[in-house]
Design a protein around this motif. Structure first.
Motif, PDB file in Angstrom:
ATOM      1  N   LEU A 179       0.860  -1.180   0.000  1.00  0.00           N
ATOM      2  CA  LEU A 179       0.000   0.000   0.000  1.00  0.00           C
ATOM      3  C   LEU A 179       0.895   1.228   0.000  1.00  0.00           C
ATOM      4  O   LEU A 179       1.886   1.273   0.726  1.00  0.00           O
ATOM      5  CB  LEU A 179      -0.877  -0.013   1.256  1.00  0.00           C
ATOM      6  N   ASP A 180       0.585   2.211  -0.824  1.00  0.00           N
ATOM      7  CA  ASP A 180       1.359   3.457  -0.889  1.00  0.00           C
ATOM      8  C   ASP A 180       0.375   4.545  -1.287  1.00  0.00           C
ATOM      9  O   ASP A 180       0.056   4.709  -2.458  1.00  0.00           O
ATOM     10  CB  ASP A 180       2.481   3.325  -1.910  1.00  0.00           C
ATOM     11  N   GLY A 238      -8.020  11.486   5.027  1.00  0.00           N
ATOM     12  CA  GLY A 238      -8.161  12.893   5.420  1.00  0.00           C
ATOM     13  C   GLY A 238      -7.034  13.789   4.950  1.00  0.00           C
ATOM     14  O   GLY A 238      -7.067  14.997   5.174  1.00  0.00           O
ATOM     15  N   GLY A 239      -5.989  13.202   4.312  1.00  0.00           N
ATOM     16  CA  GLY A 239      -4.888  13.994   3.789  1.00  0.00           C
ATOM     17  C   GLY A 239      -3.859  14.429   4.821  1.00  0.00           C
ATOM     18  O   GLY A 239      -2.988  15.233   4.524  1.00  0.00           O
ATOM     19  N   ARG A 240      -3.940  13.903   6.037  1.00  0.00           N
ATOM     20  CA  ARG A 240      -3.003  14.304   7.100  1.00  0.00           C
ATOM     21  C   ARG A 240      -1.636  13.641   6.937  1.00  0.00           C
ATOM     22  O   ARG A 240      -0.649  14.155   7.428  1.00  0.00           O
ATOM     23  CB  ARG A 240      -3.566  13.968   8.479  1.00  0.00           C
ATOM     24  N   TYR A 241      -1.582  12.470   6.318  1.00  0.00           N
ATOM     25  CA  TYR A 241      -0.300  11.789   6.128  1.00  0.00           C
ATOM     26  C   TYR A 241      -0.352  10.892   4.904  1.00  0.00           C
ATOM     27  O   TYR A 241      -1.410  10.579   4.377  1.00  0.00           O
ATOM     28  CB  TYR A 241       0.095  10.985   7.375  1.00  0.00           C
ATOM     29  N   HIS A 242       0.822  10.516   4.455  1.00  0.00           N
ATOM     30  CA  HIS A 242       0.978   9.545   3.373  1.00  0.00           C
ATOM     31  C   HIS A 242       1.694   8.351   3.991  1.00  0.00           C
ATOM     32  O   HIS A 242       2.575   8.518   4.830  1.00  0.00           O
ATOM     33  CB  HIS A 242       1.825  10.133   2.239  1.00  0.00           C
ATOM     34  N   HIS A 284       5.403   6.453   7.556  1.00  0.00           N
ATOM     35  CA  HIS A 284       4.518   7.612   7.440  1.00  0.00           C
ATOM     36  C   HIS A 284       5.313   8.883   7.201  1.00  0.00           C
ATOM     37  O   HIS A 284       6.393   9.064   7.756  1.00  0.00           O
ATOM     38  CB  HIS A 284       3.707   7.805   8.727  1.00  0.00           C
ATOM     39  N   THR A 285       4.739   9.765   6.407  1.00  0.00           N
ATOM     40  CA  THR A 285       5.221  11.131   6.294  1.00  0.00           C
ATOM     41  C   THR A 285       4.001  12.023   6.517  1.00  0.00           C
ATOM     42  O   THR A 285       2.901  11.701   6.088  1.00  0.00           O
ATOM     43  CB  THR A 285       5.897  11.413   4.938  1.00  0.00           C
ATOM     44  N   HIS A 286       4.194  13.088   7.241  1.00  0.00           N
ATOM     45  CA  HIS A 286       3.075  13.936   7.649  1.00  0.00           C
ATOM     46  C   HIS A 286       3.032  15.242   6.845  1.00  0.00           C
ATOM     47  O   HIS A 286       2.832  16.312   7.404  1.00  0.00           O
ATOM     48  CB  HIS A 286       3.129  14.183   9.156  1.00  0.00           C
ATOM     49  N   GLN A 287       3.224  15.084   5.534  1.00  0.00           N
ATOM     50  CA  GLN A 287       3.076  16.185   4.576  1.00  0.00           C
ATOM     51  C   GLN A 287       3.889  17.413   4.976  1.00  0.00           C
ATOM     52  O   GLN A 287       3.408  18.533   4.934  1.00  0.00           O
ATOM     53  CB  GLN A 287       1.596  16.545   4.401  1.00  0.00           C
ATOM     54  N   GLY A 288       5.142  17.195   5.396  1.00  0.00           N
ATOM     55  CA  GLY A 288       6.028  18.304   5.729  1.00  0.00           C
ATOM     56  C   GLY A 288       5.937  18.774   7.169  1.00  0.00           C
ATOM     57  O   GLY A 288       6.649  19.704   7.554  1.00  0.00           O
ATOM     58  N   ARG A 289       5.090  18.170   7.976  1.00  0.00           N
ATOM     59  CA  ARG A 289       4.947  18.591   9.378  1.00  0.00           C
ATOM     60  C   ARG A 289       5.848  17.793  10.323  1.00  0.00           C
ATOM     61  O   ARG A 289       5.782  17.970  11.533  1.00  0.00           O
ATOM     62  CB  ARG A 289       3.485  18.475   9.822  1.00  0.00           C
TER      63      ARG A 289
END
Length: 133
Positions: A33-34, A39-43, A58-63
């Protein structure tokens, strides 16, 4: 009622493509899974390990904090992957060496034997065999 086993482990990484490449080499598999979380909070990129456990990056979209992992902070100390025997530990030492992953060799203790190593974000990982195996 019995307490359930772990179903998945998820770790936050600083560079998802770098970590996905590193873990794919270690696991000898690609993520199952990738995707972005609903909700768009993480990838996350998720691997299916033997025994049914999932391992997620996990990556938290730059946060993300940008700090390297340190087991001295409150939270995760390390993640250990169980192996069935000392011989299997020796095979993993060889595999880590082949992949160019630094490790400390096999350490023996009364509660079992393990080989410790770190991922690109310094997250502490281990292969561990119970005593007598």
């Amino acid at each position: 009622m019995a307490f359930p086993g772990l179903q998945h482990v998820a770790i936050t990484v600083s560079d998802l493509p770098r970590s996905t490449k590193w873990y794919s080499a270690l696991f000898g598999a690609e993520p199952v899974l990738d995707e972005d979380e609903e909700g768009g909070r993480y990838h996350h990129a998720v691997y299916a390990l033997d025994g049914g456990t999932l391992f997620g990056l996990h990556t938290h979209q730059g946060r993300e904090s940008g700090e390297r992992f340190a087991e001295e902070r409150t939270g995760l100390d390390h993640v250990a992957f169980g192996v069935g025997s000392h011989a299997e530990l020796e095979e993993w030492v060889q595999k880590l060496t082949e992949l160019g992953i630094a490790h400390e060799g096999i350490k023996k203790a009364h509660y079992g034997s393990g080989v410790s190593f770190r991922d690109p974000d310094n997250i502490a990982l281990e292969f561990f065999a119970a005593p007598g195996s």
